[in-house]
Design a protein around this motif. Structure first.
Motif, PDB file in Angstrom:
ATOM      1  N   ALA A 118      26.355   8.823  14.075  1.00 33.57           N
ATOM      2  CA  ALA A 118      26.888   7.541  13.622  1.00 33.57           C
ATOM      3  C   ALA A 118      26.844   7.419  12.110  1.00 33.57           C
ATOM      4  CB  ALA A 118      26.112   6.393  14.276  1.00 33.57           C
ATOM      5  N   ASP A 119      25.796   7.978  11.491  1.00 36.59           N
ATOM      6  CA  ASP A 119      25.637   7.918  10.039  1.00 36.59           C
ATOM      7  C   ASP A 119      24.715   9.058   9.623  1.00 36.59           C
ATOM      8  OD1 ASP A 119      24.786   7.317   7.379  1.00 36.59           O
ATOM      9  OD2 ASP A 119      25.306   5.217   7.683  1.00 36.59           O
ATOM     10  N   ARG A 120      25.205   9.960   8.810  1.00 36.58           N
ATOM     11  CA  ARG A 120      24.450  11.159   8.449  1.00 36.58           C
ATOM     12  C   ARG A 120      23.190  10.845   7.645  1.00 36.58           C
ATOM     13  NH1 ARG A 120      26.640  16.026   9.212  1.00 36.58           N
ATOM     14  NH2 ARG A 120      25.311  16.903   7.567  1.00 36.58           N
ATOM     15  N   SER A 121      23.078   9.652   7.110  1.00 37.72           N
ATOM     16  CA  SER A 121      21.905   9.322   6.294  1.00 37.72           C
ATOM     17  C   SER A 121      20.693   8.912   7.121  1.00 37.72           C
ATOM     18  CB  SER A 121      22.248   8.209   5.301  1.00 37.72           C
ATOM     19  OG  SER A 121      22.571   7.001   5.985  1.00 37.72           O
ATOM     20  N   TRP A 122      20.866   8.732   8.439  1.00 39.85           N
ATOM     21  CA  TRP A 122      19.720   8.378   9.285  1.00 39.85           C
ATOM     22  C   TRP A 122      18.635   9.446   9.188  1.00 39.85           C
ATOM     23  CZ3 TRP A 122      17.680   4.477  11.949  1.00 39.85           C
ATOM     24  CH2 TRP A 122      18.488   3.391  12.297  1.00 39.85           C
ATOM     25  N   ARG A 123      17.366   8.987   9.144  1.00 43.68           N
ATOM     26  CA  ARG A 123      16.224   9.888   9.223  1.00 43.68           C
ATOM     27  C   ARG A 123      15.404   9.548  10.466  1.00 43.68           C
ATOM     28  NH1 ARG A 123      12.612   9.355   4.409  1.00 43.68           N
ATOM     29  NH2 ARG A 123      13.231   7.159   4.524  1.00 43.68           N
ATOM     30  N   TYR A 124      14.574  10.511  10.856  1.00 44.79           N
ATOM     31  CA  TYR A 124      13.868  10.369  12.146  1.00 44.79           C
ATOM     32  C   TYR A 124      12.568  11.147  12.120  1.00 44.79           C
ATOM     33  CZ  TYR A 124      12.929  11.808  17.033  1.00 44.79           C
ATOM     34  OH  TYR A 124      12.344  12.099  18.239  1.00 44.79           O
ATOM     35  N   ALA A 125      11.518  10.545  12.671  1.00 45.18           N
ATOM     36  CA  ALA A 125      10.238  11.231  12.875  1.00 45.18           C
ATOM     37  C   ALA A 125       9.733  10.859  14.264  1.00 45.18           C
ATOM     38  CB  ALA A 125       9.214  10.820  11.810  1.00 45.18           C
ATOM     39  N   ASN A 126       8.988  11.779  14.873  1.00 52.82           N
ATOM     40  CA  ASN A 126       8.427  11.533  16.204  1.00 52.82           C
ATOM     41  C   ASN A 126       6.974  11.991  16.202  1.00 52.82           C
ATOM     42  OD1 ASN A 126       7.650  11.611  18.945  1.00 52.82           O
ATOM     43  ND2 ASN A 126       9.754  11.951  19.620  1.00 52.82           N
ATOM     44  N   LEU A 127       6.056  11.046  16.336  1.00 52.58           N
ATOM     45  CA  LEU A 127       4.624  11.332  16.310  1.00 52.58           C
ATOM     46  C   LEU A 127       4.007  11.310  17.706  1.00 52.58           C
ATOM     47  CD1 LEU A 127       3.629   9.114  13.224  1.00 52.58           C
ATOM     48  CD2 LEU A 127       4.461  11.478  13.256  1.00 52.58           C
ATOM     49  N   GLY A 128       4.812  11.081  18.726  1.00 51.72           N
ATOM     50  CA  GLY A 128       4.292  10.949  20.090  1.00 51.72           C
ATOM     51  C   GLY A 128       3.615  12.217  20.598  1.00 51.72           C
ATOM     52  N   VAL A 129       2.504  12.035  21.295  1.00 51.14           N
ATOM     53  CA  VAL A 129       1.753  13.151  21.876  1.00 51.14           C
ATOM     54  C   VAL A 129       1.324  12.772  23.294  1.00 51.14           C
ATOM     55  CG1 VAL A 129      -0.332  14.570  21.728  1.00 51.14           C
ATOM     56  CG2 VAL A 129       0.926  13.992  19.645  1.00 51.14           C
ATOM     57  N   ARG A 130       1.551  13.673  24.210  1.00 49.70           N
ATOM     58  CA  ARG A 130       1.249  13.433  25.626  1.00 49.70           C
ATOM     59  C   ARG A 130      -0.230  13.136  25.856  1.00 49.70           C
ATOM     60  NH1 ARG A 130       2.941  19.482  27.079  1.00 49.70           N
ATOM     61  NH2 ARG A 130       4.084  19.107  25.147  1.00 49.70           N
ATOM     62  N   SER A 131      -0.503  12.388  26.897  1.00 49.16           N
ATOM     63  CA  SER A 131      -1.837  12.054  27.430  1.00 49.16           C
ATOM     64  C   SER A 131      -2.674  11.173  26.508  1.00 49.16           C
ATOM     65  CB  SER A 131      -2.627  13.323  27.802  1.00 49.16           C
ATOM     66  OG  SER A 131      -3.142  13.986  26.659  1.00 49.16           O
ATOM     67  N   LYS A 132      -2.082  10.634  25.452  1.00 50.14           N
ATOM     68  CA  LYS A 132      -2.852   9.801  24.532  1.00 50.14           C
ATOM     69  C   LYS A 132      -3.026   8.378  25.074  1.00 50.14           C
ATOM     70  CE  LYS A 132      -3.611  12.878  21.382  1.00 50.14           C
ATOM     71  NZ  LYS A 132      -4.978  13.389  21.144  1.00 50.14           N
TER      72      LYS A 132
END
Length: 279
Positions: A41-55
């Motif tokens: 949709a927009d090339r300027s979007w940034r993304y991070a994912n800190l999720g960790v299972r069983s937390k």
């Protein structure tokens, strides 16, 4: 609309149930699928994912909240508390209090926060105490979302998830198709156009009670018993798992390519996020 999306939480956020060899941790998941749509949709979007299972909730808050806030996100997805409900002595009122405190910190940043109810399974009487906990937490999440102006994705009211095909064999995590549907639901909730193609759901053929009994026995033996044993021993896969995207990336640059760069750095003994600091 553009900005920085940071996803925090447990296995729901990490993407367990949606395997993909070319993504970090061997998983894709609905946040990565959503991030790809944002980049389109927009090339300027940034993304991070800190999720960790069983937390557990407190671990998500302790390990992920400050790193997420330090990135100054415009959008945050927050999903935690489900693992706490699995504890035999779960204090749901206390879980709700701590969940509300974490949500308050997130909304105070001015970011748009997305929260989720926990899906209420159609379960046997044996699991009725767990279902009651889930219902209580879901009511609280709806109230907290309304109070704080958070975007609510009401998973438990998406009754298409009654279909077995949307769940992994462990019946706890969504399958590939389940994650795809969740990505579409979050995109719709945020008003982001997407090109996700969702398969028509075909009801399963009715089966006899003998087949059902064998299936349930296999499920208990292969999934429930090992889970209970791990819990009793205090063993959690998340203790040795690292976040998939620890610093922001531009999904439009190609998530498979970025994942390959991370993997190459790991083979060299360097931090997996070293290649991503250019963003």
């Amino acid at each position: 609309m553009t900005g920085l999306l940071v996803a925090i939480g447990d296995s729901f956020t990490e993407g367990v149930g949606d395997p993909h060899l070319h993504y970090p941790n061997g998983l894709r998941g609905w946040p990565d699928r959503l991030a790809r749509q944002l980049g389109r949709a927009d090339r300027s979007w940034r993304y991070a994912n800190l999720g960790v299972r069983s937390k557990f909730l407190d671990q998500v808050v302790a390990d992920q909240l400050e790193p997420a806030l330090s990135m100054r996100p415009t959008h945050v997805s927050f999903a935690a508390g489900g693992n706490d409900l699995l504890s035999l002595r779960a204090d749901v009122d206390d879980i709700i209090r701590r969940y509300g405190a974490a949500l308050q910190r997130l909304v105070d940043t001015g970011a748009q926060v997305v929260v989720f109810t926990t899906f209420e399974p159609q379960a046997s009487l044996l699991l009725e105490p767990l279902v009651r906990r889930v219902r209580t937490l879901n009511v609280a999440v709806r109230d907290l979302a309304a109070t704080h102006g958070a975007v609510l994705v009401d998973h438990t009211r998406m009754r298409e998830f009654d279909q077995r095909s949307l769940w992994a064999p462990d019946r706890i995590h969504m399958s590939r198709q389940g994650h795809k549907r969740m990505a579409a639901a979050v995109a719709d909730a945020l008003g982001v156009p997407h090109t996700l193609r969702l398969r028509d759901l075909v009801p399963g053929e009715p089966t006899g009670w003998r087949h059902v009994a064998r299936t349930e026995a296999t499920f208990v033996r292969d999934e429930v018993v090992p889970l209970v044993r791990r819990r009793l021993r205090g063993e959690y896969v998340g203790d040795t798992t690292r976040p998939k995207w620890p610093v922001p990336i531009h999904p439009a640059e190609g998530m498979k390519r970025l994942a390959a760069e991370q993997a190459a750095l790991e083979r060299q003994g360097r931090p997996r996020d070293a290649a991503l600091h250019r963003t």
